[in-house]
Design a protein around this motif. Sequence first.
Motif, PDB file in Angstrom:
ATOM      1  N   GLU A  62      17.345 -41.590  31.864  1.00  0.00           N
ATOM      2  CA  GLU A  62      16.526 -40.445  31.475  1.00  0.00           C
ATOM      3  C   GLU A  62      17.079 -39.768  30.222  1.00  0.00           C
ATOM      4  O   GLU A  62      16.327 -39.362  29.336  1.00  0.00           O
ATOM      5  CB  GLU A  62      16.448 -39.442  32.624  1.00  0.00           C
ATOM      6  N   LEU A  63      18.426 -39.630  30.158  1.00  0.00           N
ATOM      7  CA  LEU A  63      19.036 -39.034  28.978  1.00  0.00           C
ATOM      8  C   LEU A  63      18.772 -39.870  27.729  1.00  0.00           C
ATOM      9  O   LEU A  63      18.515 -39.348  26.639  1.00  0.00           O
ATOM     10  CB  LEU A  63      20.549 -38.862  29.192  1.00  0.00           C
ATOM     11  N   SER A  64      18.851 -41.208  27.864  1.00  0.00           N
ATOM     12  CA  SER A  64      18.598 -42.098  26.724  1.00  0.00           C
ATOM     13  C   SER A  64      17.165 -41.945  26.220  1.00  0.00           C
ATOM     14  O   SER A  64      16.907 -41.874  25.016  1.00  0.00           O
ATOM     15  CB  SER A  64      18.863 -43.556  27.112  1.00  0.00           C
ATOM     16  N   LYS A  65      16.196 -41.897  27.195  1.00  0.00           N
ATOM     17  CA  LYS A  65      14.802 -41.719  26.807  1.00  0.00           C
ATOM     18  C   LYS A  65      14.599 -40.381  26.113  1.00  0.00           C
ATOM     19  O   LYS A  65      13.892 -40.286  25.109  1.00  0.00           O
ATOM     20  CB  LYS A  65      13.904 -41.822  28.036  1.00  0.00           C
ATOM     21  N   LYS A  66      15.240 -39.350  26.645  1.00  0.00           N
ATOM     22  CA  LYS A  66      15.113 -38.022  26.034  1.00  0.00           C
ATOM     23  C   LYS A  66      15.698 -37.992  24.635  1.00  0.00           C
ATOM     24  O   LYS A  66      15.141 -37.421  23.707  1.00  0.00           O
ATOM     25  CB  LYS A  66      15.811 -36.986  26.918  1.00  0.00           C
ATOM     26  N   GLN A  67      16.884 -38.660  24.490  1.00  0.00           N
ATOM     27  CA  GLN A  67      17.510 -38.707  23.164  1.00  0.00           C
ATOM     28  C   GLN A  67      16.628 -39.466  22.179  1.00  0.00           C
ATOM     29  O   GLN A  67      16.449 -39.059  21.028  1.00  0.00           O
ATOM     30  CB  GLN A  67      18.885 -39.368  23.267  1.00  0.00           C
ATOM     31  N   GLU A  68      16.042 -40.578  22.607  1.00  0.00           N
ATOM     32  CA  GLU A  68      15.153 -41.357  21.748  1.00  0.00           C
ATOM     33  C   GLU A  68      13.934 -40.526  21.346  1.00  0.00           C
ATOM     34  O   GLU A  68      13.509 -40.523  20.194  1.00  0.00           O
ATOM     35  CB  GLU A  68      14.718 -42.622  22.479  1.00  0.00           C
ATOM     36  N   SER A  69      13.399 -39.811  22.335  1.00  0.00           N
ATOM     37  CA  SER A  69      12.259 -38.942  22.045  1.00  0.00           C
ATOM     38  C   SER A  69      12.634 -37.843  21.058  1.00  0.00           C
ATOM     39  O   SER A  69      11.876 -37.524  20.144  1.00  0.00           O
ATOM     40  CB  SER A  69      11.745 -38.334  23.347  1.00  0.00           C
ATOM     41  N   ASP A  70      13.840 -37.288  21.226  1.00  0.00           N
ATOM     42  CA  ASP A  70      14.303 -36.247  20.299  1.00  0.00           C
ATOM     43  C   ASP A  70      14.438 -36.786  18.886  1.00  0.00           C
ATOM     44  O   ASP A  70      14.069 -36.121  17.916  1.00  0.00           O
ATOM     45  CB  ASP A  70      15.640 -35.663  20.780  1.00  0.00           C
ATOM     46  N   TRP A  71      14.966 -38.015  18.746  1.00  0.00           N
ATOM     47  CA  TRP A  71      15.114 -38.613  17.424  1.00  0.00           C
ATOM     48  C   TRP A  71      13.748 -38.843  16.774  1.00  0.00           C
ATOM     49  O   TRP A  71      13.561 -38.615  15.581  1.00  0.00           O
ATOM     50  CB  TRP A  71      15.864 -39.939  17.513  1.00  0.00           C
ATOM     51  N   VAL A  72      12.781 -39.295  17.577  1.00  0.00           N
ATOM     52  CA  VAL A  72      11.426 -39.492  17.051  1.00  0.00           C
ATOM     53  C   VAL A  72      10.861 -38.169  16.553  1.00  0.00           C
ATOM     54  O   VAL A  72      10.252 -38.083  15.479  1.00  0.00           O
ATOM     55  CB  VAL A  72      10.521 -40.105  18.139  1.00  0.00           C
ATOM     56  N   ASN A  73      11.091 -37.107  17.319  1.00  0.00           N
ATOM     57  CA  ASN A  73      10.613 -35.786  16.903  1.00  0.00           C
ATOM     58  C   ASN A  73      11.286 -35.348  15.602  1.00  0.00           C
ATOM     59  O   ASN A  73      10.639 -34.766  14.715  1.00  0.00           O
ATOM     60  CB  ASN A  73      10.886 -34.757  18.001  1.00  0.00           C
ATOM     61  N   VAL A  74      12.602 -35.607  15.493  1.00  0.00           N
ATOM     62  CA  VAL A  74      13.327 -35.235  14.275  1.00  0.00           C
ATOM     63  C   VAL A  74      12.754 -35.988  13.076  1.00  0.00           C
ATOM     64  O   VAL A  74      12.514 -35.400  12.015  1.00  0.00           O
ATOM     65  CB  VAL A  74      14.838 -35.525  14.428  1.00  0.00           C
ATOM     66  N   VAL A  75      12.523 -37.302  13.241  1.00  0.00           N
ATOM     67  CA  VAL A  75      11.968 -38.105  12.140  1.00  0.00           C
ATOM     68  C   VAL A  75      10.585 -37.591  11.751  1.00  0.00           C
ATOM     69  O   VAL A  75      10.255 -37.471  10.562  1.00  0.00           O
ATOM     70  CB  VAL A  75      11.905 -39.592  12.549  1.00  0.00           C
ATOM     71  N   MET A  76       9.767 -37.293  12.755  1.00  0.00           N
ATOM     72  CA  MET A  76       8.432 -36.781  12.461  1.00  0.00           C
ATOM     73  C   MET A  76       8.503 -35.458  11.711  1.00  0.00           C
ATOM     74  O   MET A  76       7.739 -35.213  10.772  1.00  0.00           O
ATOM     75  CB  MET A  76       7.662 -36.601  13.779  1.00  0.00           C
ATOM     76  N   GLN A  77       9.425 -34.597  12.116  1.00  0.00           N
ATOM     77  CA  GLN A  77       9.583 -33.316  11.428  1.00  0.00           C
ATOM     78  C   GLN A  77      10.043 -33.499   9.987  1.00  0.00           C
ATOM     79  O   GLN A  77       9.572 -32.813   9.080  1.00  0.00           O
ATOM     80  CB  GLN A  77      10.567 -32.434  12.199  1.00  0.00           C
ATOM     81  N   VAL A  78      10.995 -34.458   9.772  1.00  0.00           N
ATOM     82  CA  VAL A  78      11.464 -34.741   8.405  1.00  0.00           C
ATOM     83  C   VAL A  78      10.313 -35.247   7.538  1.00  0.00           C
ATOM     84  O   VAL A  78      10.138 -34.824   6.392  1.00  0.00           O
ATOM     85  CB  VAL A  78      12.615 -35.760   8.438  1.00  0.00           C
ATOM     86  N   MET A  79       9.504 -36.170   8.116  1.00  0.00           N
ATOM     87  CA  MET A  79       8.363 -36.693   7.368  1.00  0.00           C
ATOM     88  C   MET A  79       7.366 -35.582   7.044  1.00  0.00           C
ATOM     89  O   MET A  79       6.795 -35.529   5.950  1.00  0.00           O
ATOM     90  CB  MET A  79       7.683 -37.802   8.175  1.00  0.00           C
ATOM     91  N   LYS A  80       7.185 -34.681   7.990  1.00  0.00           N
ATOM     92  CA  LYS A  80       6.280 -33.564   7.764  1.00  0.00           C
ATOM     93  C   LYS A  80       6.802 -32.666   6.638  1.00  0.00           C
ATOM     94  O   LYS A  80       6.047 -32.235   5.761  1.00  0.00           O
ATOM     95  CB  LYS A  80       6.116 -32.765   9.058  1.00  0.00           C
ATOM     96  N   LEU A  81       8.126 -32.410   6.671  1.00  0.00           N
ATOM     97  CA  LEU A  81       8.727 -31.585   5.628  1.00  0.00           C
ATOM     98  C   LEU A  81       8.630 -32.258   4.258  1.00  0.00           C
ATOM     99  O   LEU A  81       8.395 -31.590   3.245  1.00  0.00           O
ATOM    100  CB  LEU A  81      10.199 -31.305   5.969  1.00  0.00           C
TER     101      LEU A  81
END
Length: 343
Positions: A62-81
Amino acid sequence: MNIQHVTFIVLLIFSLGVSPSILQKTPKRKPSANGLIKLPGCCEDLKDLKVQIANLSNIIGELSKKQESDWVNVVMQVMKLEGIYNQMEKRIIDVEGRFSEINNQMDIMQLQAAQTLTQTSADAAYDCSSLFQKNYRISGVYNLPADDFLRSPEIEVFCDMETQGGGWTLIQRRKIGLTSFNREWKQYRDGFGNIRGDFWLGNEHIYRLTQRPTVLRVELEDWEGQVKYAEYSQFSVSDEQNSYRLFLGSYSGNAGRDSLRYHNNTAFSTKDKDNDKCLDDCAGLRKGGYWYNCCTDSNLNGIFYRNGDHNKHSDGISWYGWHGSSYSLKRVEMKIRPQDFQP
Protein backbone atom coordinates in the motif's frame (compact mmCIF):
# COMPACT_ATOMS: atom_id res chain seq x y z
CA MET A 1 1.36 -59.99 62.31
CA ASN A 2 4.80 -58.92 63.18
CA ILE A 3 6.24 -55.39 63.30
CA GLN A 4 7.72 -55.58 59.77
CA HIS A 5 4.37 -56.24 58.16
CA VAL A 6 2.78 -53.34 60.08
CA THR A 7 5.54 -50.96 59.05
CA PHE A 8 5.17 -51.91 55.37
CA ILE A 9 1.41 -51.36 55.44
CA VAL A 10 1.80 -47.91 57.09
CA LEU A 11 4.38 -46.77 54.47
CA LEU A 12 2.21 -48.00 51.64
CA ILE A 13 -0.83 -46.08 52.89
CA PHE A 14 1.28 -42.94 53.42
CA SER A 15 2.73 -43.06 49.94
CA LEU A 16 -0.68 -43.45 48.36
CA GLY A 17 -2.07 -40.52 50.28
CA VAL A 18 0.83 -38.19 49.64
CA SER A 19 1.38 -38.85 45.89
CA PRO A 20 -1.64 -40.35 44.16
CA SER A 21 -0.27 -39.20 40.78
CA ILE A 22 2.21 -41.99 40.99
CA LEU A 23 -0.55 -44.40 40.31
CA GLN A 24 -1.69 -42.42 37.17
CA LYS A 25 -0.26 -43.29 33.73
CA THR A 26 1.65 -40.67 31.72
CA PRO A 27 -0.54 -39.63 28.69
CA LYS A 28 0.83 -40.45 25.33
CA ARG A 29 1.04 -37.66 22.64
CA LYS A 30 -0.84 -38.35 19.42
CA PRO A 31 1.52 -38.56 16.49
CA SER A 32 0.82 -36.34 13.46
CA ALA A 33 0.14 -37.59 9.96
CA ASN A 34 3.82 -37.74 9.18
CA GLY A 35 4.49 -39.62 12.35
CA LEU A 36 5.99 -36.65 14.20
CA ILE A 37 4.79 -35.50 17.54
CA LYS A 38 3.13 -32.06 17.42
CA LEU A 39 4.33 -29.21 19.61
CA PRO A 40 1.21 -27.07 20.20
CA GLY A 41 2.94 -23.89 21.50
CA CYS A 42 5.50 -23.66 18.69
CA CYS A 43 2.92 -24.07 15.91
CA GLU A 44 0.72 -21.28 17.24
CA ASP A 45 3.67 -18.86 17.35
CA LEU A 46 4.57 -19.76 13.78
CA LYS A 47 1.03 -19.05 12.60
CA ASP A 48 1.03 -15.67 14.32
CA LEU A 49 4.37 -14.80 12.72
CA LYS A 50 3.04 -15.69 9.26
CA VAL A 51 0.00 -13.48 9.80
CA GLN A 52 2.23 -10.59 10.90
CA ILE A 53 4.47 -11.02 7.85
CA ALA A 54 1.41 -11.03 5.56
CA ASN A 55 0.08 -7.88 7.21
CA LEU A 56 3.48 -6.16 6.87
CA SER A 57 3.67 -7.10 3.18
CA ASN A 58 0.23 -5.60 2.60
CA ILE A 59 1.27 -2.40 4.37
CA ILE A 60 4.48 -2.17 2.28
CA GLY A 61 2.47 -2.71 -0.91
CA GLU A 62 0.00 0.00 0.00
CA LEU A 63 2.85 2.39 0.83
CA SER A 64 4.52 1.65 -2.53
CA LYS A 65 1.27 2.33 -4.40
CA LYS A 66 0.78 5.55 -2.46
CA GLN A 67 4.36 6.64 -3.16
CA GLU A 68 3.93 5.89 -6.87
CA SER A 69 0.69 7.84 -6.89
CA ASP A 70 2.40 10.74 -5.13
CA TRP A 71 5.19 10.78 -7.73
CA VAL A 72 2.62 10.82 -10.54
CA ASN A 73 0.91 13.76 -8.87
CA VAL A 74 4.25 15.58 -8.52
CA VAL A 75 5.05 15.01 -12.21
CA MET A 76 1.61 16.21 -13.23
CA GLN A 77 2.01 19.33 -11.11
CA VAL A 78 5.46 20.03 -12.62
CA MET A 79 4.02 19.64 -16.13
CA LYS A 80 1.18 21.95 -15.21
CA LEU A 81 3.63 24.53 -13.87
CA GLU A 82 5.72 24.26 -17.06
CA GLY A 83 2.60 24.91 -19.10
CA ILE A 84 1.80 27.98 -17.02
CA TYR A 85 5.41 29.19 -17.37
CA ASN A 86 5.33 28.77 -21.16
CA GLN A 87 2.07 30.71 -21.34
CA MET A 88 3.53 33.51 -19.21
CA GLU A 89 6.69 33.58 -21.32
CA LYS A 90 4.61 33.84 -24.50
CA ARG A 91 2.60 36.68 -22.99
CA ILE A 92 5.81 38.49 -22.00
CA ILE A 93 7.17 38.12 -25.54
CA ASP A 94 3.90 39.46 -26.95
CA VAL A 95 3.99 42.41 -24.57
CA GLU A 96 7.63 43.14 -25.46
CA GLY A 97 6.77 43.00 -29.16
CA ARG A 98 3.87 45.39 -28.68
CA PHE A 99 6.05 47.69 -26.58
CA SER A 100 8.74 47.71 -29.28
CA GLU A 101 6.12 48.38 -31.96
CA ILE A 102 4.69 51.26 -29.92
CA ASN A 103 8.20 52.71 -29.49
CA ASN A 104 8.82 52.50 -33.24
CA GLN A 105 5.50 54.19 -33.95
CA MET A 106 6.31 56.92 -31.44
CA ASP A 107 9.70 57.46 -33.09
CA ILE A 108 8.07 57.76 -36.50
CA MET A 109 5.42 60.11 -35.10
CA GLN A 110 8.14 62.28 -33.58
CA LEU A 111 9.96 62.42 -36.91
CA GLN A 112 6.72 63.21 -38.75
CA ALA A 113 5.87 65.91 -36.21
CA ALA A 114 9.29 67.49 -36.66
CA GLN A 115 8.92 67.14 -40.40
CA THR A 116 5.63 69.05 -40.38
CA LEU A 117 7.42 72.05 -38.89
CA THR A 118 9.82 72.23 -41.82
CA GLN A 119 7.64 71.41 -44.82
CA THR A 120 8.70 74.66 -46.49
CA SER A 121 12.40 74.19 -45.77
CA ALA A 122 15.19 72.23 -47.42
CA ASP A 123 15.73 70.65 -43.99
CA ALA A 124 12.79 68.36 -44.76
CA ALA A 125 15.28 65.99 -46.44
CA TYR A 126 15.67 63.58 -43.54
CA ASP A 127 18.73 61.39 -43.20
CA CYS A 128 20.99 59.97 -40.47
CA SER A 129 22.34 63.40 -39.59
CA SER A 130 18.85 64.63 -38.65
CA LEU A 131 18.36 61.49 -36.56
CA PHE A 132 21.67 62.20 -34.84
CA GLN A 133 20.50 65.71 -33.95
CA LYS A 134 17.42 64.13 -32.39
CA ASN A 135 19.73 62.14 -30.05
CA TYR A 136 19.73 58.85 -31.98
CA ARG A 137 23.36 57.98 -31.33
CA ILE A 138 23.57 54.20 -31.96
CA SER A 139 24.84 52.91 -35.32
CA GLY A 140 22.39 50.61 -37.06
CA VAL A 141 19.27 50.37 -39.21
CA TYR A 142 16.60 53.10 -39.06
CA ASN A 143 13.33 53.63 -40.90
CA LEU A 144 12.86 57.12 -42.33
CA PRO A 145 9.19 58.05 -42.90
CA ALA A 146 7.76 59.08 -46.24
CA ASP A 147 8.15 62.78 -47.03
CA ASP A 148 5.24 64.38 -48.89
CA PHE A 149 7.09 67.66 -49.34
CA LEU A 150 9.96 65.91 -51.15
CA ARG A 151 7.69 63.21 -52.60
CA SER A 152 9.96 60.54 -51.20
CA PRO A 153 8.79 57.11 -50.01
CA GLU A 154 9.58 55.51 -46.68
CA ILE A 155 13.16 54.26 -46.72
CA GLU A 156 15.29 51.98 -44.59
CA VAL A 157 18.84 53.27 -44.03
CA PHE A 158 21.96 52.24 -42.15
CA CYS A 159 23.41 55.03 -40.01
CA ASP A 160 27.02 55.34 -38.88
CA MET A 161 26.76 57.36 -35.68
CA GLU A 162 30.41 56.94 -34.64
CA THR A 163 32.90 57.71 -37.44
CA GLN A 164 34.26 61.28 -37.27
CA GLY A 165 31.37 62.48 -35.12
CA GLY A 166 28.65 60.31 -36.72
CA GLY A 167 25.58 61.33 -38.70
CA TRP A 168 26.60 59.37 -41.84
CA THR A 169 24.04 57.75 -44.14
CA LEU A 170 25.49 54.74 -45.96
CA ILE A 171 24.71 54.63 -49.68
CA GLN A 172 26.84 51.57 -50.50
CA ARG A 173 28.61 48.72 -48.71
CA ARG A 174 30.66 45.70 -49.82
CA LYS A 175 31.89 43.29 -47.16
CA ILE A 176 30.34 39.81 -47.56
CA GLY A 177 30.35 39.04 -51.28
CA LEU A 178 26.99 37.24 -51.55
CA THR A 179 25.20 40.02 -53.46
CA SER A 180 25.87 40.55 -57.16
CA PHE A 181 26.38 44.18 -58.22
CA ASN A 182 26.23 43.36 -61.93
CA ARG A 183 22.64 44.57 -62.25
CA GLU A 184 20.34 46.55 -64.53
CA TRP A 185 19.43 50.24 -64.50
CA LYS A 186 16.10 49.85 -62.69
CA GLN A 187 17.71 47.93 -59.80
CA TYR A 188 20.43 50.57 -59.39
CA ARG A 189 17.78 53.28 -59.53
CA ASP A 190 15.59 51.74 -56.80
CA GLY A 191 18.31 50.06 -54.73
CA PHE A 192 19.04 46.42 -53.89
CA GLY A 193 20.77 44.12 -51.41
CA ASN A 194 20.58 43.70 -47.64
CA ILE A 195 20.83 46.93 -45.64
CA ARG A 196 22.74 45.02 -42.92
CA GLY A 197 25.14 43.47 -45.43
CA ASP A 198 26.01 44.36 -49.04
CA PHE A 199 23.70 46.91 -50.69
CA TRP A 200 23.23 49.89 -52.99
CA LEU A 201 20.81 52.42 -51.50
CA GLY A 202 19.44 53.46 -54.89
CA ASN A 203 20.33 56.32 -57.23
CA GLU A 204 16.95 57.98 -56.74
CA HIS A 205 17.46 58.07 -52.98
CA ILE A 206 21.04 59.29 -53.39
CA TYR A 207 19.80 62.06 -55.69
CA ARG A 208 17.22 63.14 -53.10
CA LEU A 209 19.69 63.03 -50.18
CA THR A 210 22.26 65.18 -51.99
CA GLN A 211 19.96 68.09 -52.80
CA ARG A 212 21.70 70.12 -50.10
CA PRO A 213 25.51 70.48 -49.87
CA THR A 214 26.84 67.04 -48.96
CA VAL A 215 30.15 65.42 -48.01
CA LEU A 216 31.14 61.95 -49.28
CA ARG A 217 33.40 59.60 -47.34
CA VAL A 218 34.74 56.40 -48.94
CA GLU A 219 36.25 53.84 -46.55
CA LEU A 220 38.46 51.06 -47.93
CA GLU A 221 39.91 47.94 -46.29
CA ASP A 222 42.31 45.43 -47.81
CA TRP A 223 42.76 41.73 -46.97
CA GLU A 224 45.67 42.53 -44.66
CA GLY A 225 43.40 44.57 -42.38
CA GLN A 226 44.66 48.02 -43.43
CA VAL A 227 41.96 50.71 -43.54
CA LYS A 228 42.13 53.89 -45.66
CA TYR A 229 39.64 56.63 -46.47
CA ALA A 230 38.95 59.26 -49.13
CA GLU A 231 36.74 62.24 -48.36
CA TYR A 232 35.17 64.74 -50.77
CA SER A 233 34.03 68.20 -49.67
CA GLN A 234 31.15 68.13 -52.14
CA PHE A 235 29.17 65.22 -53.53
CA SER A 236 25.97 65.26 -55.53
CA VAL A 237 24.11 63.17 -58.10
CA SER A 238 21.73 64.57 -60.72
CA ASP A 239 18.27 63.16 -61.44
CA GLU A 240 17.39 60.21 -63.65
CA GLN A 241 16.74 62.42 -66.68
CA ASN A 242 20.42 63.38 -66.48
CA SER A 243 21.51 59.80 -65.86
CA TYR A 244 22.45 60.42 -62.21
CA ARG A 245 25.59 62.32 -63.23
CA LEU A 246 28.33 62.57 -60.56
CA PHE A 247 29.77 65.84 -59.22
CA LEU A 248 32.67 65.94 -56.77
CA GLY A 249 34.46 68.57 -54.69
CA SER A 250 38.03 68.54 -53.35
CA TYR A 251 39.71 65.35 -52.12
CA SER A 252 41.36 64.63 -48.74
CA GLY A 253 42.36 61.44 -46.96
CA ASN A 254 45.03 58.74 -46.87
CA ALA A 255 43.85 56.39 -49.64
CA GLY A 256 46.72 57.32 -51.95
CA ARG A 257 46.02 58.98 -55.25
CA ASP A 258 42.49 60.34 -55.73
CA SER A 259 40.89 57.53 -57.73
CA LEU A 260 37.38 58.93 -57.99
CA ARG A 261 38.35 62.21 -59.66
CA TYR A 262 38.59 60.48 -63.07
CA HIS A 263 34.88 59.67 -62.78
CA ASN A 264 33.76 63.22 -62.00
CA ASN A 265 31.06 64.66 -64.29
CA THR A 266 30.23 61.26 -65.78
CA ALA A 267 26.81 59.63 -66.14
CA PHE A 268 25.91 56.39 -64.39
CA SER A 269 26.10 53.23 -66.51
CA THR A 270 24.78 49.68 -66.09
CA LYS A 271 24.94 46.54 -68.20
CA ASP A 272 21.68 47.49 -69.95
CA LYS A 273 22.38 51.25 -70.23
CA ASP A 274 25.79 52.30 -71.55
CA ASN A 275 26.40 55.98 -70.70
CA ASP A 276 30.20 55.94 -70.49
CA LYS A 277 32.63 58.04 -72.55
CA CYS A 278 34.28 55.08 -74.21
CA LEU A 279 33.69 52.97 -77.29
CA ASP A 280 33.96 49.92 -75.08
CA ASP A 281 31.08 48.83 -72.88
CA CYS A 282 32.69 49.62 -69.53
CA ALA A 283 29.79 48.25 -67.45
CA GLY A 284 30.07 44.96 -69.34
CA LEU A 285 33.85 44.83 -68.91
CA ARG A 286 33.92 45.87 -65.23
CA LYS A 287 30.84 43.79 -64.26
CA GLY A 288 28.98 46.47 -62.30
CA GLY A 289 27.05 49.73 -62.30
CA TYR A 290 29.18 52.86 -61.82
CA TRP A 291 30.12 56.32 -63.07
CA TYR A 292 32.34 54.90 -65.81
CA ASN A 293 34.53 57.23 -67.83
CA CYS A 294 36.74 55.25 -70.22
CA CYS A 295 36.75 53.09 -68.21
CA THR A 296 37.95 53.21 -64.57
CA ASP A 297 40.39 54.52 -62.01
CA SER A 298 38.23 52.88 -59.36
CA ASN A 299 35.51 50.24 -59.54
CA LEU A 300 33.76 50.10 -56.17
CA ASN A 301 30.81 48.11 -57.55
CA GLY A 302 32.89 45.41 -59.23
CA ILE A 303 33.11 41.68 -58.51
CA PHE A 304 33.91 40.62 -54.94
CA TYR A 305 37.11 38.53 -55.23
CA ARG A 306 38.31 36.88 -52.06
CA ASN A 307 41.90 37.26 -50.89
CA GLY A 308 42.62 40.26 -53.05
CA ASP A 309 44.39 39.44 -56.30
CA HIS A 310 42.53 38.83 -59.55
CA ASN A 311 44.34 38.55 -62.86
CA LYS A 312 41.69 37.80 -65.50
CA HIS A 313 40.22 41.28 -65.90
CA SER A 314 40.18 44.60 -64.05
CA ASP A 315 36.67 43.91 -62.78
CA GLY A 316 37.23 43.57 -59.02
CA ILE A 317 36.46 46.07 -56.25
CA SER A 318 39.39 48.33 -56.95
CA TRP A 319 40.94 51.68 -55.99
CA TYR A 320 43.85 52.16 -58.34
CA GLY A 321 45.55 54.83 -56.23
CA TRP A 322 46.13 52.35 -53.39
CA HIS A 323 46.43 48.74 -54.60
CA GLY A 324 46.20 49.14 -58.38
CA SER A 325 43.79 47.57 -60.86
CA SER A 326 44.40 43.88 -60.06
CA TYR A 327 43.59 43.91 -56.36
CA SER A 328 40.03 43.46 -55.11
CA LEU A 329 39.37 45.08 -51.73
CA LYS A 330 37.84 43.25 -48.77
CA ARG A 331 35.47 46.02 -47.63
CA VAL A 332 34.14 49.29 -49.00
CA GLU A 333 31.66 51.78 -47.55
CA MET A 334 30.36 54.94 -49.20
CA LYS A 335 28.60 57.29 -46.79
CA ILE A 336 27.29 60.86 -46.89
CA ARG A 337 26.25 63.65 -44.53
CA PRO A 338 25.47 67.39 -44.90
CA GLN A 339 28.36 69.85 -45.06
CA ASP A 340 26.94 71.86 -42.18
CA PHE A 341 26.64 68.88 -39.85
CA GLN A 342 27.77 69.62 -36.30
CA PRO A 343 28.33 66.64 -33.91
